[in-house]
Scaffold this active site. Structure first.
Site, short mmCIF file in Angstrom:
data_model
loop_
_atom_site.label_atom_id
_atom_site.label_comp_id
_atom_site.label_asym_id
_atom_site.label_seq_id
_atom_site.Cartn_x
_atom_site.Cartn_y
_atom_site.Cartn_z
N ALA A 41 -34.67 0.08 9.57
CA ALA A 41 -35.37 -0.98 9.22
C ALA A 41 -36.83 -0.57 8.42
O ALA A 41 -36.93 -1.35 7.56
CB ALA A 41 -35.96 -1.96 10.67
N TYR A 43 -37.03 2.08 6.74
CA TYR A 43 -36.36 2.57 5.44
C TYR A 43 -36.24 1.26 4.40
O TYR A 43 -36.71 1.26 3.44
CB TYR A 43 -34.92 3.25 5.49
CG TYR A 43 -34.53 3.62 4.21
CD1 TYR A 43 -33.80 2.73 3.51
CD2 TYR A 43 -34.48 5.11 3.65
CE1 TYR A 43 -33.25 3.06 2.16
CE2 TYR A 43 -34.07 5.12 2.55
CZ TYR A 43 -33.38 4.38 1.78
OH TYR A 43 -32.91 4.64 0.67
N GLU A 121 7.29 16.02 1.65
CA GLU A 121 6.06 16.52 0.75
C GLU A 121 5.14 16.97 1.75
O GLU A 121 4.78 16.48 3.08
CB GLU A 121 5.56 15.73 0.02
CG GLU A 121 5.31 14.37 0.15
CD GLU A 121 4.88 13.34 -0.70
OE1 GLU A 121 5.53 13.45 -1.69
OE2 GLU A 121 4.14 12.63 -0.56
N LYS A 123 1.50 17.09 3.72
CA LYS A 123 0.43 16.30 4.28
C LYS A 123 -0.82 16.99 3.71
O LYS A 123 -1.18 17.95 4.53
CB LYS A 123 0.70 15.77 5.78
CG LYS A 123 -0.18 14.69 6.22
CD LYS A 123 0.13 14.37 7.61
CE LYS A 123 -0.62 13.07 8.14
NZ LYS A 123 -2.25 13.54 8.22
N ARG A 144 -10.10 4.35 2.10
CA ARG A 144 -9.33 3.26 3.02
C ARG A 144 -9.84 2.54 4.06
O ARG A 144 -9.16 1.42 4.18
CB ARG A 144 -8.27 4.32 3.80
CG ARG A 144 -7.46 3.55 4.74
CD ARG A 144 -6.59 4.68 5.33
NE ARG A 144 -5.59 4.43 6.45
CZ ARG A 144 -5.77 3.99 7.44
NH1 ARG A 144 -7.14 3.96 8.02
NH2 ARG A 144 -4.86 3.44 8.33
N LYS A 324 9.77 10.83 4.20
CA LYS A 324 9.73 9.36 3.98
C LYS A 324 11.41 9.09 3.47
O LYS A 324 12.07 9.99 2.67
CB LYS A 324 8.94 8.95 2.67
CG LYS A 324 7.63 9.38 2.71
CD LYS A 324 6.74 9.12 1.31
CE LYS A 324 5.40 10.03 1.38
NZ LYS A 324 4.59 9.82 0.20
S1 IVH Z 1 2.51 8.73 2.42
C1 IVH Z 1 1.65 4.86 5.37
N1 IVH Z 1 2.00 10.94 1.93
O1 IVH Z 1 -1.84 10.77 5.75
C2 IVH Z 1 1.48 5.18 4.06
N2 IVH Z 1 0.44 10.24 3.41
O2 IVH Z 1 -1.81 10.00 8.60
C3 IVH Z 1 2.33 6.30 3.71
N3 IVH Z 1 -1.40 11.62 3.68
O3 IVH Z 1 -3.21 7.69 5.46
C4 IVH Z 1 1.44 7.57 3.42
N4 IVH Z 1 -0.72 13.52 2.49
O4 IVH Z 1 -3.89 9.26 3.83
C5 IVH Z 1 1.66 9.99 2.52
N5 IVH Z 1 1.79 13.38 1.38
C6 IVH Z 1 1.49 12.33 1.75
C7 IVH Z 1 0.43 12.29 2.40
C8 IVH Z 1 -0.23 11.14 3.16
C9 IVH Z 1 -1.71 12.75 3.38
C10 IVH Z 1 -2.32 10.73 4.54
C11 IVH Z 1 -2.59 9.49 4.17
C12 IVH Z 1 -2.16 8.69 5.26
C13 IVH Z 1 -2.23 9.40 6.35
C14 IVH Z 1 -1.50 9.26 7.69
#
Ligand code: IVH
Length: 701
Positions: A41, A43, A121, A123, A144, A324
């Site tokens: 507040a 600030y 792929e 993560k 997000r 996927k």
């Molecule tokens: S596919 C649900 N591919 O992991 C949407 N996500 O824990 C499909 N992430 O919110 C996501 N690498 O921010 C996908 N090769 C990758 C990824 C990936 C990191 C993150 C993404 C997602 C989170 C889920």
């Protein structure tokens, strides 16, 4: 002289200048150090005053003003962006068996016993964002957020290498009219280390891991800072895709030539993740590397270990493999739950962990006075590194995990991140273990340690604590504070390191000879500095109080204190309760002030400042109003005035207006449709006033 500049008085110029410096300081405390000195507040109040002055005096416009930064004020800093397709999260599997179960669920969902083609792929362990390209131009980039609504960080994302501002079009994959791309922003390992090195040199706290550094960089209000961070972006998913921009003549000719040797229809359809990845490359975007198509689930299982083995040699953090279903048609058939798609899962890598014992827990005092408990460990090798200590973060964390000195614990490190204690193993206790308690006195200076309600951190409240001395001197000397021209961080470092200054009062005891002996400070600058010190002695009481750097006490609060309590002695001696009677001063601020002035050593510093000649004009004490010392709570709608008006008028008469009813409340004013506060007042026997009765009190009857 230009007409614009003659219209602005020196006083206004100085106020604007002071507000800018002060806001810049608070931005630094809030965003970089995460150690705000004033409330949100307060600030906002400073910020609004600056906005108003700049609007009233356009001649004072300055592109470098804190008001000119992208989205400047905190909290409301970034605009909200609604994702047209929600950004879901992913379900996890933690073993090969669970990966098989995922595959069986997919088969059941598709009512088939046939093989399913997957893509696997890495993560990426970064921050998920969405980019919207309109006719091939980057229009909006957002975080997000909660999956439905994120924050508009376009200006920052524009600075990221590997995010093209314009997509390339190609006859095989013409740029869509509307294209939403999802992916992960991250900071490569080597850039993360050099960023932390730079921060260490500047005396700034380091980021615990690349993901935190990335998130912090994306939330910068000043995109030029983001630009220096060398962020990177990999794409992994598609939001909405619509239309195709008609191909240009040149592209058309190319297409005719190309199509004669192409086996696929042109433009090429995007029917699978694999085809989507191809299109990404054509458009100039970079897909997640190392992705591969797996014709069967057995191929998926084979690839998991390969990707895990590569983990340490990659320049970015990965914490698993995303698997996927390749075909978009099958993805659509499988659909999604409310949280995650049924067509994908994340296989989590095992963490890099080891078991060891906590030999001791030692509190460490940081530059801003925070005490961080650190576990001394029986040295243990984790992933090729010997780990001897681990941060326990704060007392809440210790209590939540039930950690005791002597416990056998599981320690984890990921990449080069500071190791941390995952959990204790109570079964291994011998009965010799001891609980850890935070000391009540600072281990560095002996001053009182305080914890604010609702906060995890314990802090040293000593103004002279060597661990935080440099930080508090910098704040003391800054423009918005005592305004000691020429006393920058480099000089302060030397003064503290050479033990010439142990508290702010010592600054005024420095001689020109002592200053001239410092590195890079000739005789002339030394004289300038003594002059500046001399000039700064004439100040105002609110400024002096604000310069002490008491948590939550900025100049506005200090002014309020000075106006209501009159002189410095009364402020220093006021009990917490009395401080709360000052309008606009809540329990948090009152506690912080009482803890600060409750300490002899802090009072001694103030005395030293006054003894060395710091002076200020006496302030007019605001006469106590007719409602002085009375506390009101407003509930329901008032017919003749708005709530802020009622609050303002009550406060003008010396009353305090709070939001919750307690035994200390003197009156609850119940308007139309009063809420539960009225019931509470009845229960506690607090008198309830009608609007008419309130108006009577306001008119002084
Ligand atoms: S596919 C649900 N591919 O992991 C949407 N996500 O824990 C499909 N992430 O919110 C996501 N690498 O921010 C996908 N090769 C990758 C990824 C990936 C990191 C993150 C993404 C997602 C989170 C889920």
């Amino acid at each position: 002289m230009a007409a614009g500049s003659t219209a602005v008085s020196q006083e206004i110029r100085q106020e604007v200048e002071r507000l800018r410096t002060e806001l810049a300081l608070h931005n630094h405390r809030y965003y970089v150090l995460d150690e705000p000195l004033i409330s949100d507040a307060e600030y906002d109040q400073l910020f609004r005053r600056l906005v108003d002055l700049e609007a009233a005096y356009p001649a004072l416009h300055d592109p470098a003003s804190p008001t000119q930064k992208v989205g400047a004020p905190p909290l409301t800093a970034f605009a909200q962006v609604r994702h047209s397709v929600p950004m879901l999260s992913l379900a996890n599997v933690v073993s090969r068996d669970e990966m098989q179960e995922f595959h069986q669920r997919v088969q059941r969902g598709l009512e088939t016993t046939q093989d399913i083609e997957y893509v696997a792929e890495p993560k990426i362990d970064g921050v998920a964002v969405e980019l919207v390209y309109e006719n091939g131009k980057l229009a909006v980039g957002s975080t997000r957020g909660d999956g439905v609504t994120g924050e508009d960080v376009t200006a920052n994302l524009r600075t990221v290498r590997s995010i093209p501002l314009t997509l390339r079009s190609h006859p095989v994959h013409p740029v869509p009219e509307w294209l939403e791309i999802r992916g992960e922003v991250f900071l490569p390992e080597k850039d993360f280390h050099s960023l932390n090195d730079t921060r260490a040199k500047a005396g700034e706290p380091h980021f615990a891991n690349p993901r935190n550094a990335t998130a912090g960089s994306l939330k910068q209000l000043d995109s030029s800072i983001t630009a220096q961070r060398r962020l990177y972006f990999f794409c992994y998913g598609l939001g909405r895709l619509e239309g195709q921009i008609p191909t240009s003549h040149q592209e058309f000719v190319y297409m005719l030539q190309g199509c004669s040797i192409l086996t696929q229809p042109c433009p090429a359809p995007i029917r699978s993740h694999q085809e989507f990845v191809r299109a990404l490359r054509v458009w100039g975007l970079e897909p997640v590397p190392q992705g591969c198509v797996c014709p069967t689930v057995e191929d998926v299982l084979d690839i998991l270990d390969d990707l895990e083995a590569q983990r340490d040699s990659l320049d970015y953090d990965t914490d698993g493999v995303v698997v996927k279903v390749n075909s978009f048609a099958l993805q659509a058939q499988l659909g999604q739950t409310s949280r995650s798609p049924r067509w994908a899962t994340a296989y989590k890598f095992s963490a890099i962990q080891a078991t060891t014992r906590i030999l001791n827990i030692v509190p460490q005092v940081g530059r801003t006075g925070t005490l961080t408990p650190v576990a001394t460990l029986d040295p243990v090798h984790i992933g090729g590194v010997t780990v001897k200590s681990a941060s326990l973060h704060n007392m809440d964390e210790i209590e939540r995990k039930g950690i005791r000195i002597g416990d056998t614990v599981i320690v984890e490190r990921a990449g080069d991140v500071i190791p941390y204690v995952v959990k204790t193993i109570p079964e291994k206790r011998t009965g010799q273990e001891r609980s850890f308690t935070m000391p009540t006195a600072c281990p560095v200076c002996g001053a009182q340690v305080a914890r604010e309600e609702g906060e995890a951190a314990y802090r040293c409240t000593g103004l002279t604590c060597p661990a935080q001395l440099k930080e508090s001197l910098t704040f003391f000397a800054a423009r918005g504070s005592m305004d000691i021209d020429g006393l920058g961080e480099k000089i302060i470092d030397q003064l503290v390191d050479k033990d010439l200054v142990r508290d702010p009062g010592d600054l005024y005891l420095l001689t020109a000879e002592q200053l001239a002996a410092l590195d890079r400070l000739g005789e002339k600058s030394a004289h300038n500095l003594t002059d500046a010190l001399e000039r700064s002695k004439t100040t105002t009481l609110p400024r002096l109080i604000a310069a002490l750097g008491i948590r939550h006490v900025g100049e506005a609060t200090a002014r309020q204190l000075a106006e209501y309590l009159g002189d410095l002695d009364r402020i220093m001696q006021a009990e917490e309760e009395a401080l709360q009677d000052v309008p606009d001063i809540g329990p948090e601020v009152a506690r912080s002030l009482a803890a600060f002035f409750g300490q002899e050593r802090n009072r001694a510093v103030v005395k030293k400042l006054l003894d060395t000649g710091v002076n200020f004009p006496r302030l007019e004490v605001k006469p106590a109003g007719s409602l002085h010392g009375q506390t009101f709570v407003l509930t329901g709608t008032l017919a003749s005035l708005t709530r802020p008006e009622a609050k303002q008028r009550l406060e003008a008469l010396g009353a305090k207006v709070t939001s919750s009813v307690s035994k200390k409340t003197d009156y609850v004013v119940a308007g139309i449709d009063p809420g539960s506060k009225r019931d509470k007042a009845e229960k506690l026997g607090v008198p309830i006033l009608s609007e008419a009765e309130l108006l009577e009190k306001l008119s002084g009857q």
